[in-house]
Design an enzyme around this catalytic site. Structure first.
Site, PDB file in Angstrom:
ATOM      1  N   SER A   1       1.487   0.019   5.889  1.00 33.22           N
ATOM      2  CA  SER A   1       0.968   1.003   4.953  1.00 33.22           C
ATOM      3  C   SER A   1       1.285   2.403   5.478  1.00 33.22           C
ATOM      4  CB  SER A   1      -0.539   0.826   4.789  1.00 33.22           C
ATOM      5  OG  SER A   1      -1.062   1.812   3.933  1.00 33.22           O
ATOM      6  N   GLY A   2       1.898   3.221   4.639  1.00 33.97           N
ATOM      7  CA  GLY A   2       2.294   4.564   5.047  1.00 33.97           C
ATOM      8  C   GLY A   2       3.703   4.649   5.576  1.00 33.97           C
TER       9      GLY A   2
ATOM     10  N   THR B   1       6.720   2.763  -1.207  1.00 34.66           N
ATOM     11  CA  THR B   1       6.692   3.204  -2.607  1.00 34.66           C
ATOM     12  C   THR B   1       7.792   4.206  -2.899  1.00 34.66           C
ATOM     13  OG1 THR B   1       4.298   2.821  -2.703  1.00 34.66           O
ATOM     14  CG2 THR B   1       5.251   4.272  -4.374  1.00 34.66           C
TER      15      THR B   1
ATOM     16  N   ASN C   1      -2.217   6.816   4.401  1.00 32.19           N
ATOM     17  CA  ASN C   1      -1.216   7.097   3.364  1.00 32.19           C
ATOM     18  C   ASN C   1      -1.902   7.812   2.209  1.00 32.19           C
ATOM     19  OD1 ASN C   1       0.943   7.163   1.652  1.00 32.19           O
ATOM     20  ND2 ASN C   1       1.264   4.951   1.571  1.00 32.19           N
TER      21      ASN C   1
ATOM     22  N   SER D   1      -1.080   5.370  -1.245  1.00 31.34           N
ATOM     23  CA  SER D   1      -0.974   3.967  -0.848  1.00 31.34           C
ATOM     24  C   SER D   1      -1.094   3.060  -2.069  1.00 31.34           C
ATOM     25  CB  SER D   1      -2.088   3.625   0.154  1.00 31.34           C
ATOM     26  OG  SER D   1      -2.045   2.263   0.492  1.00 31.34           O
ATOM     27  N   SER D   2      -0.179   2.102  -2.159  1.00 35.07           N
ATOM     28  CA  SER D   2      -0.249   1.119  -3.250  1.00 35.07           C
ATOM     29  C   SER D   2      -1.374   0.146  -2.949  1.00 35.07           C
ATOM     30  CB  SER D   2       1.084   0.364  -3.382  1.00 35.07           C
ATOM     31  OG  SER D   2       2.125   1.235  -3.706  1.00 35.07           O
TER      32      SER D   2
ATOM     33  N   GLY E   1       1.671  -2.843   2.468  1.00 32.89           N
ATOM     34  CA  GLY E   1       2.151  -3.182   3.807  1.00 32.89           C
ATOM     35  C   GLY E   1       1.059  -3.799   4.675  1.00 32.89           C
TER      36      GLY E   1
ATOM     37  N   GLU F   1      -1.796  -4.217   7.190  1.00 33.84           N
ATOM     38  CA  GLU F   1      -2.912  -3.295   7.421  1.00 33.84           C
ATOM     39  C   GLU F   1      -3.769  -3.769   8.590  1.00 33.84           C
ATOM     40  OE1 GLU F   1      -5.035  -2.843   3.766  1.00 33.84           O
ATOM     41  OE2 GLU F   1      -3.532  -1.512   2.878  1.00 33.84           O
TER      42      GLU F   1
END
Length: 1074
Positions: free
Chosen positions: A106-107, A111, A156, A159-160, A386, A388
């Site tokens: 994540s981050g 995306t 992020n 973040s998605s 992603g 985590e």
């Protein structure tokens, strides 16, 4: 073969396969060095490593797109556009479905990477109005889904919080037709709670910041985020992010996708309902039985929600504060405590938002779906959350990391394990490379009998009291000896002391590292239950969109079947995703996060080293360096490259393997670059493949030129042959026409010459004949004269003295006889009006001819008169008499020619009113008409009935129908009329008569010509005297008081039809006529 300069002529090494020496330290140092020079992309063969720069870079311009369009993958600097271009052309040219897998923490920039891939594909594919519309819809779906599915987390800012997989469908030309979006496990718990420093989903802040004042009033919202419990009490604005501008962009994007204004409004209304549910507060109460119950603390929020969804307020209050339980066909309503009511409220908010998000994805799919049934090519782009690792990890982090384990497993299978196994199957000499296989971790989580998810479902379905502690105990019992699972119980059994592992937690050794999960909330989140009362309340709402989200609320469709758990649904979705990915050719983008603080230019070695390890990048480099970069079946390879060798082009008659071997031998490719397997050809380095592709591209261009030249030659030959054939036809027709024209000219010339010759001969013959005739006539004349002379001389003594006169008379009689005989056959027609006559042939007959003409005309007139009826004769006699009286004297005469003389205009016999007048006429009536008598004193006219008999003129009153004046015909001295076209006349009487003492009569008649004519004829017949008729402009009349001079004045005005008489003094009168 030379090294690829663009990969070497960069900062560091562009392709890690070329890194020397190869070690973890050199790999990290190479990434760090490139990152420091803003070279964020690096290759491992055809795998792209992307390091998040946390700042915008000028490497995504249209010029960059053109640079990478149709590029050789290794002929340009590493870039995400290169793998997008390679995937697109493999899809279009080789007819292979593609998928681009974007993975990382994540981050790490997943995306943004997916956006760049989509924007590049949209830029290089075809153009056109429909194509551009499809591309816009596909691109504009991203900001809409990001607004509803992305949020700010600690790591992020965008973040998605859901997984997204988009299949973009293309036609055979490579032009986009549409797509399908699949979403996975929205983090709906974020709707009701999030940790400090994070935000809820973007759409809430964008709506409050960007919505107009009128829109917020209609949605019953306030602009301050701190007024909503689900958004927290602190200011949630992000630096560098304009929520208002993003909201306007979302509205435009939904318009492009095809959302109607009503759909957008309904979507925002449901979003506002979710936001306002967080403001519904419950108060604790106690019933008479002592049990705790709950009630709405402030009904304003409930009232506003019900107004938005058009639901009675008491229905929602009852659903939030009570629950209906069915047991043995009996329904029992139980009150909910404050904790239970808050749980139901939050569950309702999460379910509404989750179902709204699913509806949004479905609605976008309806707009971008492909309607045609033709075969389509597919490119999938996976952008999923992603890996985590938080301070506190719960059920959401568990399933997210499970998904990443599956993606890592796919990467291992497709790039490491599968590749090495393929070398063994194909009989290729190979030195195995050790790597970590995470299948054991995937089995730990997803095993259908003893997996963590299976035991969680079993625990949720077990009757009795179910808690997280029993679930954890069961896990510790089943996985006591599993090396990738830890808990406090398993550590105690192994006599291991670890204070970092709390009591209600378990730890899984993921490929990315160890993650400790807190089991609190696992059972509740997996159950994902929503009270049936709340579903039924939502179904009762009149809001169409909200009602459609809760079909199970329909009482007619109520089912007691337990819905599937969240874990089982996610597991099935992941299995479907993996099946989809395995069916396509994968392209990998491995995203790396350089630091935890989202700072540009900062590269944390330890953090990046950990990601390099669990992503298996070093093993991937070793496999690439030791193995072969490209492999393909013999038949497809021969089919693709057979045009490069004369032996295999255009058709190879032997086996496919022999054909490929002959082809590559002829191309003089080093044997070390090739390996021949049982069914496939293996090529070691990508440069060899790209050299083949370059040769093929050149050869295809040559073949295309040859085909074009052949086609142009055939076309030119065909055109020449057609032109030659046409020219021959035209020439033949032209020569034929020319010969025909020449023949016609020759024929006409010959005919003309013949005519001239014949004419000359005929004229010569005619001259000869005329000469002979004249000679003959001359001789005959001379002979006759001579004979006459001799005869006269001989008989002269016998001739009388009057012989010449006799001869002359004979000749005249003969001419007259001839004239009469000719006139008999040439008489003019018997038409009376025809005055033609033949002219006299001799002058001495001119007088005779004129007399004959007169005689003929009189005879023709007599014949015409003999044919007439007595009535017609009388009428013509009247007309003749009128002609003698008025022709060339009065203008009115010409108008009367076409009028027939009727005589009786009153109908005395038919009208009984005029019986007395008819009796007075005594059967001697000649004319009966209406006239106007002029008053002698003032010139005014009065109507009178005018009756002309054989002996009298009677003037009668039309009303009384009785005679007023009777004038004997013998008393009429004369009649005076004007020369104009009026009906005015004066009847002059003898002064000695009885009536004449009163004076002359001034009368006006519409039938003047007929009246005077009849009067003249009657007077002539009765008295044998002609009527004294005078036509003049001035005349004198005798009245009882003396003589009056009447002067006729012509006027141009035609306003009146009858003459107007005006008295001018005692002895003058003017009559105005026209």
């Amino acid at each position: 073969m030379e090294a690829n300069l663009p990969l070497l002529d960069t900062t560091g090494v562009g392709d890690l396969v070329l890194l020397d020496p190869l070690s973890e330290e050199s790999l990290l140092q190479n990434l760090k060095e490139r990152f420091g020079h803003q070279e964020i992309y690096t290759y491992i063969g055809n795998v792209v490593i992307s390091v998040n720069p946390y700042q915008p870079l000028p490497i995504y311009s249209p010029q960059t797109v053109e640079e990478y369009r149709n590029c050789n993958f290794f002929a340009v600097k590493p870039h995400i556009y290169a793998i997008a271009d390679d995937a697109y052309h493999s899809l279009r040219d080789r007819d292979k479905d593609q998928c681009i897998l974007i993975t990382g923490e994540s981050g790490a920039g997943k995306t943004e990477a997916s956006k760049q891939v989509m924007s590049y594909v949209a830029a290089v594919c075809g153009k056109g109005e429909e194509v551009n519309q499809v591309k816009e819809q596909l691109l504009q779906s991203n900001p809409v889904l990001e607004a509803f599915g992305n949020a700010k987390t600690i790591r992020n800012d965008n973040s998605s919080r859901f997984g997204k997989y988009m299949d973009v469908e293309f036609d055979f030309k490579g032009e986009p037709l549409g797509g399908v979006i699949s979403n996975y496990l929205l983090e709906k718990s974020r709707v009701v709670r999030h940790v400090k420093g994070e935000r809820n989903f973007h759409i809430f802040y964008q709506l409050l910041a960007g919505g107009s004042d009128q829109l917020l009033r209609e949605l019953k919202l306030e602009r301050d985020c701190r007024r909503y419990g689900y958004l927290g009490q602190e200011d949630r604005s992000l630096p560098g992010v304009d929520d208002a501008a993003n909201f306007r962009a979302i509205q435009e994007a939904m318009k492009v996708i095809g959302f109607s204004p009503a759909e957008v409004r309904a979507l925002l209304e449901v979003t506002a309902v979710v936001l306002k549910l967080g403001n519904v507060q419950l108060d604790s109460q106690f019933q008479a039985s002592g049990m705790e119950s709950s009630s709405i603390q402030d009904t304003r929020a409930v009232r506003e929600i019900c107004e938005l969804i058009r639901l009675p307020e008491h229905v929602l209050e009852q659903a939030l504060c009570s629950r209906t339980v069915e047991a043995k066909q009996e329904k029992v309503v139980t009150a909910l405590s404050v904790a239970q009511g808050c749980y139901g409220r939050d569950a309702l908010a999460k379910n509404i938002y989750n179902r709204l998000f699913n509806w949004l994805v479905t609605r976008i799919n309806e707009s971008i779906k492909v309607d045609s049934s033709e075969r389509r090519k597919v490119m999938g782009v996976l952008d999923i959350y992603g890996f985590e690792i938080f301070q506190k990890n719960s059920f959401e982090q568990f399933v997210i990391n499970y998904c990443n384990e599956k993606l890592q497993q796919a990467f291992i299978l497709l790039t490491l394990k599968e590749e090495q196994e393929e070398y063994v199957r194909e009989g290729i000499q190979w030195t195995p490379v050790d790597f970590f296989d995470n299948s054991i971790i995937c089995s730990l989580i997803e095993d259908s009998k003893v997996g963590i998810l299976a035991m969680l479902d079993e625990e949720c379905l077990r009757p009795g009291l179910v808690t997280e502690e029993t679930f954890l105990a069961k896990l510790s019992q089943v996985f006591a000896s599993h090396k990738h699972y830890e808990s406090r119980a398993t550590q105690n059994a192994r006599h291991v002391t670890d204070a970092s592992l709390a009591g209600p937690c378990f730890r899984v050794h993921h490929y990315a590292g160890k993650v400790t999960y807190n089991v609190s909330g696992f059972v509740e989140k997996n159950n994902d239950l929503l009270f049936r009362d709340l579903s039924q309340a939502m179904w009762k709402a009149q809001h169409e969109l909200l009602r459609s989200l809760f079909p199970e609320g329909d009482p007619q469709k109520t089912s007691l079947r337990r819905p599937p758990t969240a874990g089982s649904q996610f597991k099935a979705s992941v299995a479907t995703l993996m099946k989809n990915l395995y069916s396509k050719n994968p392209n990998y983008i491995r995203c790396i996060k350089p630091n935890d603080n989202k700072e540009p230019g900062v590269f944390t070695d330890g953090l990046v080293q950990m990601q390099v390890r669990y992503l298996g990048l070093l093993e991937n480099v070793r496999v690439r360096r030791a193995g072969y970069a490209y492999r393909q079946g013999y038949e497809p390879c021969l089919e693709r490259y057979k045009m490069l060798c004369k032996q295999t082009w255009p058709k190879w008659k032997g086996g496919a393997r022999d054909g490929v071997q002959a082809l590559l031998t002829d191309l003089r490719i080093p044997p070390g670059e090739l390996a021949y397997g049982h069914t496939k050809i293996f090529i070691r380095t990508p440069r060899t493949l790209f050299d083949l592709e370059d040769r093929r591209r050149l050869r295809v261009a040559q073949l295309a030129s040859l085909i074009q030249a052949t086609y142009r030659g055939w076309k030119c030959r065909t055109h020449y042959q057609q032109m030659r054939k046409s020219q021959i036809v035209i020439s033949a027709w032209f020569r034929g026409q020319a010969q025909k024209k020449r023949y016609g000219q020759m024929k006409s010339s010959a005919l003309l010459i013949q005519a001239y010759v014949r004419g000359w001969k005929s004229r010569r013959l005619l001259r000869e004949l005329k000469h002979q005739k004249r000679c003959s006539q001359a001789s005959a004349t001379i002979s006759a004269y001579w004979k006459g002379y001799k005869t006269r001389k001989e008989y002269k003594k016998y001739f009388r003295s009057g012989a010449s006169t006799t001869l002359a008379n004979f000749i005249y009689r003969r001419l007259v006889q001839k004239f009469f005989l000719g006139l008999q056959t040439n008489l003019p027609p018997m038409v009376v009006t025809d005055r033609s006559w033949p002219a006299a042939p001799y002058k001495f007959l001119a007088n005779t001819n004129e007399e004959l003409k007169k005689i003929f005309c009189l005879w023709k007139g007599k014949k015409y008169r003999d044919q007439l009826t007595p009535q017609r004769k009388a009428l013509l006699q009247d007309k003749l008499c009128a002609s003698e009286l008025f022709k060339d004297k009065k203008t009115l005469y010409a108008k009367s020619l076409q009028q027939s003389f009727q005589g009786e205009y009153l109908g005395l016999r038919k009208n009984p009113k005029y019986r007395a007048l008819h009796t007075a006429a005594e059967g001697k009536l000649v004319l009966a008409d209406t006239v106007r008598k002029v008053n002698r004193a003032n010139g005014k006219t009065v109507p009178r009935l005018f009756l002309l008999t054989k002996n009298h003129i009677i003037l009668a009153d039309p009303k009384a129908a009785q005679p007023k004046t009777v004038v004997s015909l013998s008393d009429i001295r004369s009649v005076s009329v004007t020369r104009f076209s009026d009906g005015f006349f004066v009847l002059h009487l003898n002064e000695t008569s009885t009536v004449g003492t009163k004076g002359d009569f001034l009368l006006v008649s519409d039938h003047l010509i007929e009246l005077v004519t009849k009067l003249h004829q009657t007077l002539l017949e009765t008295t044998a005297k002609t009527l004294n008729l005078r036509v003049a402009d001035e005349f004198s009349t005798q009245f009882s008081k003396g003589s009056i001079a009447i002067r006729i004045v012509e006027t141009a005005e035609k306003n009146h039809t009858a003459p107007v008489c005006k008295k001018k003094g005692s002895h003058k009168m003017e009559v105005l006529v026209h």
